[in-house]
Design a protein around this motif. Structure first.
Motif, PDB file in Angstrom:
ATOM      1  N   SER A 223       0.798  -1.395   0.059  1.00 47.24           N
ATOM      2  CA  SER A 223      -0.159  -0.150   0.032  1.00 47.24           C
ATOM      3  C   SER A 223       0.847   1.386  -0.037  1.00 47.24           C
ATOM      4  O   SER A 223       0.560   2.325  -0.526  1.00 47.24           O
ATOM      5  CB  SER A 223      -0.838  -0.023   1.055  1.00 47.24           C
ATOM      6  N   LYS A 224       2.016   1.087   0.390  1.00 50.93           N
ATOM      7  CA  LYS A 224       3.031   2.338   0.430  1.00 50.93           C
ATOM      8  C   LYS A 224       3.988   2.179  -0.628  1.00 50.93           C
ATOM      9  O   LYS A 224       4.700   1.132  -0.615  1.00 50.93           O
ATOM     10  CB  LYS A 224       3.694   2.581   1.677  1.00 50.93           C
ATOM     11  N   PRO A 225       4.469   3.126  -1.304  1.00 47.95           N
ATOM     12  CA  PRO A 225       5.283   3.049  -2.377  1.00 47.95           C
ATOM     13  C   PRO A 225       6.900   3.265  -1.766  1.00 47.95           C
ATOM     14  O   PRO A 225       7.075   3.894  -0.804  1.00 47.95           O
ATOM     15  CB  PRO A 225       5.028   4.244  -3.276  1.00 47.95           C
ATOM     16  N   LEU A 226       7.747   2.825  -2.579  1.00 48.64           N
ATOM     17  CA  LEU A 226       9.478   3.051  -2.567  1.00 48.64           C
ATOM     18  C   LEU A 226       9.732   4.429  -3.307  1.00 48.64           C
ATOM     19  O   LEU A 226       9.391   3.974  -4.327  1.00 48.64           O
ATOM     20  CB  LEU A 226       9.896   1.994  -2.703  1.00 48.64           C
ATOM     21  N   PHE A 227      10.313   5.311  -2.825  1.00 47.01           N
ATOM     22  CA  PHE A 227      10.921   6.462  -3.469  1.00 47.01           C
ATOM     23  C   PHE A 227      12.372   6.232  -3.949  1.00 47.01           C
ATOM     24  O   PHE A 227      12.995   5.785  -3.015  1.00 47.01           O
ATOM     25  CB  PHE A 227      10.579   7.792  -3.009  1.00 47.01           C
ATOM     26  N   THR A 228      12.808   6.550  -5.080  1.00 45.40           N
ATOM     27  CA  THR A 228      14.250   6.456  -5.171  1.00 45.40           C
ATOM     28  C   THR A 228      14.441   8.100  -6.073  1.00 45.40           C
ATOM     29  O   THR A 228      13.956   8.323  -6.690  1.00 45.40           O
ATOM     30  CB  THR A 228      14.921   5.407  -6.259  1.00 45.40           C
ATOM     31  N   ILE A 229      15.791   8.592  -5.574  1.00 46.06           N
ATOM     32  CA  ILE A 229      16.215   9.641  -6.337  1.00 46.06           C
ATOM     33  C   ILE A 229      17.679   9.398  -6.666  1.00 46.06           C
ATOM     34  O   ILE A 229      18.516   9.242  -5.862  1.00 46.06           O
ATOM     35  CB  ILE A 229      16.289  10.858  -5.560  1.00 46.06           C
TER      36      ILE A 229
ATOM     37  N   THR B 269       3.442   3.594   9.512  1.00 45.54           N
ATOM     38  CA  THR B 269       4.599   3.323   8.672  1.00 45.54           C
ATOM     39  C   THR B 269       5.664   4.589   8.803  1.00 45.54           C
ATOM     40  O   THR B 269       5.173   5.761   9.192  1.00 45.54           O
ATOM     41  CB  THR B 269       4.097   3.384   7.289  1.00 45.54           C
ATOM     42  N   ASP B 270       6.770   4.460   8.375  1.00 43.80           N
ATOM     43  CA  ASP B 270       7.666   5.607   8.434  1.00 43.80           C
ATOM     44  C   ASP B 270       8.606   5.274   7.259  1.00 43.80           C
ATOM     45  O   ASP B 270       8.480   4.255   6.552  1.00 43.80           O
ATOM     46  CB  ASP B 270       8.733   5.586   9.672  1.00 43.80           C
TER      47      ASP B 270
ATOM     48  N   VAL C 183       8.506   1.756   6.139  1.00 48.82           N
ATOM     49  CA  VAL C 183       8.760   0.702   7.291  1.00 48.82           C
ATOM     50  C   VAL C 183       7.729   0.986   8.395  1.00 48.82           C
ATOM     51  O   VAL C 183       7.103   1.868   8.343  1.00 48.82           O
ATOM     52  CB  VAL C 183      10.299   0.434   7.964  1.00 48.82           C
ATOM     53  N   SER C 184       7.284  -0.085   9.197  1.00 49.46           N
ATOM     54  CA  SER C 184       6.611  -0.102  10.147  1.00 49.46           C
ATOM     55  C   SER C 184       7.227   0.925  11.341  1.00 49.46           C
ATOM     56  O   SER C 184       8.704   1.014  11.316  1.00 49.46           O
ATOM     57  CB  SER C 184       6.183  -1.373  10.868  1.00 49.46           C
ATOM     58  N   GLY C 185       6.342   1.618  11.960  1.00 46.46           N
ATOM     59  CA  GLY C 185       7.119   2.304  13.218  1.00 46.46           C
ATOM     60  C   GLY C 185       6.522   3.761  13.316  1.00 46.46           C
ATOM     61  O   GLY C 185       6.906   4.400  14.176  1.00 46.46           O
ATOM     62  N   GLY C 186       5.911   4.273  12.352  1.00 50.58           N
ATOM     63  CA  GLY C 186       5.296   5.410  12.276  1.00 50.58           C
ATOM     64  C   GLY C 186       4.270   5.779  13.488  1.00 50.58           C
ATOM     65  O   GLY C 186       3.565   4.893  13.736  1.00 50.58           O
TER      66      GLY C 186
END
Length: 309
Positions: A228-234, A263-264, A255-258
């Motif tokens: 459900s949450k995306p991965l970002f890259t620059i 999430t965080d 990742v979990s923990g937000g």
């Protein structure tokens, strides 16, 4: 008790096709017809190894004529030409001509939206144990794939990990590109009930083959579900001299923990130097973040070698 993950036919066939095209590409490149576009600047390599550069002012069946800034008009028989490469504006520096960047479409792990040219590709080796390659079937579609050999060296017990990565990318405006790819990874043998992993990614690139910046977003797939949450890259690269470029690829993963939604974002960054040859490149880089730096201050070293064709 060991279970076996069966390699899907479509991926097995694609990997076989990829490496067949890799082997055939050397013969194909040697058979390319020497033909250019008048008014375009070219770098011509002759059969004796000498190199001549200039603007093409005439192209017939048997010969070409180049307009050189220092030697005037030069007539060259096509029978004496080994290769003729168009020179982009990005490779023309203060009156001199740089050879084309041999690895313009790839950073360390990920790629830019700049497409490989049709019938070209590369072979890459990372830390000896990971072998990969790519081939462009058209100017907008390429397939890369790879496998590790640690499993083979370790008594041949597996897991025999591999990946395949089809990519579509297009030039949408001057110095602006967009693309998408699917990365699928699996093992031929595993002790767990592992069904493979995949990511679906979209990315945009601004720049040229020597200096560019890429932003990407991707969603992971595992066990039949999409994250459900995306991965970002620059990511980015800049060519600072004829034979040196700087490369960086940076990831922000959920990742979990937000505190609010559970999430965080966990960041990992990299920095490195790319040493360039006319057909090869070598990356010496480091992957790091605040946790890695606690044990290895400069980060985890990354070393790869790439040869293009």
């Amino acid at each position: 008790m060991k279970s076996t993950v069966v390699l899907p036919k479509v991926f097995g066939r694609s990997i076989i096709l990829l490496f067949i095209m890799f082997l055939l590409s050397f013969d194909l490149s040697a058979q390319q017809k020497i033909q250019g576009e008048v008014s375009q600047t070219y770098q011509v390599t002759l059969n004796d190894g000498s190199v001549v550069s200039g603007k093409l002012i005439s192209d017939t069946d048997n010969e070409i004529v180049l307009q050189s800034g220092t030697m005037g008009n030069i007539t060259i028989l096509k029978a004496n030409i080994k290769s003729m490469t168009a020179v982009s504006q990005a490779d023309m520096k203060s009156g001199s001509i740089w050879f084309a960047n041999p690895n313009p479409t790839k950073y360390l792990l990920g790629s830019s939206a700049i497409p490989l040219k049709k019938n070209t590709g590369y072979y890459q080796n990372t830390w000896i144990f990971v072998n990969s390659g790519a081939y462009a079937f058209t100017n907008n579609f390429s397939v890369s794939g790879g496998f590790e050999i640690i499993s083979i060296m370790a008594q041949g017990e597996g897991p025999f990990a591999f990946y395949i990565n089809p990519k579509a990318s297009f030039k949408v405006a001057e110095n602006f590109y967009a693309g998408a790819n699917v990365l699928y990874a699996n093992t031929l043998r595993t002790i767990d009930d592992f069904g493979g992993l995949a990511t679906i990614n979209g990315f945009i690139t601004y720049g040229n083959t020597n200096n560019n910046l890429t932003a990407a977003i991707g969603w992971g797939w595992a066990e039949g579900e999409l994250t459900s949450k995306p991965l970002f890259t620059i990511s980015g690269m800049t060519r600072v001299s004829r034979r040196i470029a700087l490369v960086s690829e940076n990831w922000l993963a959920p990742v979990s923990g937000g505190e609010e939604d559970g999430t965080d974002l966990y960041g990992v960054y990299s920095y490195g130097v790319r040493f360039l040859g006319e057909k090869t490149s070598i990356d010496l880089a480091f992957i790091n973040n605040k946790d890695i730096a606690k044990s290895i201050v400069i980060g985890i070293p990354w070393l790869d070698f790439t040869i293009n064709f």
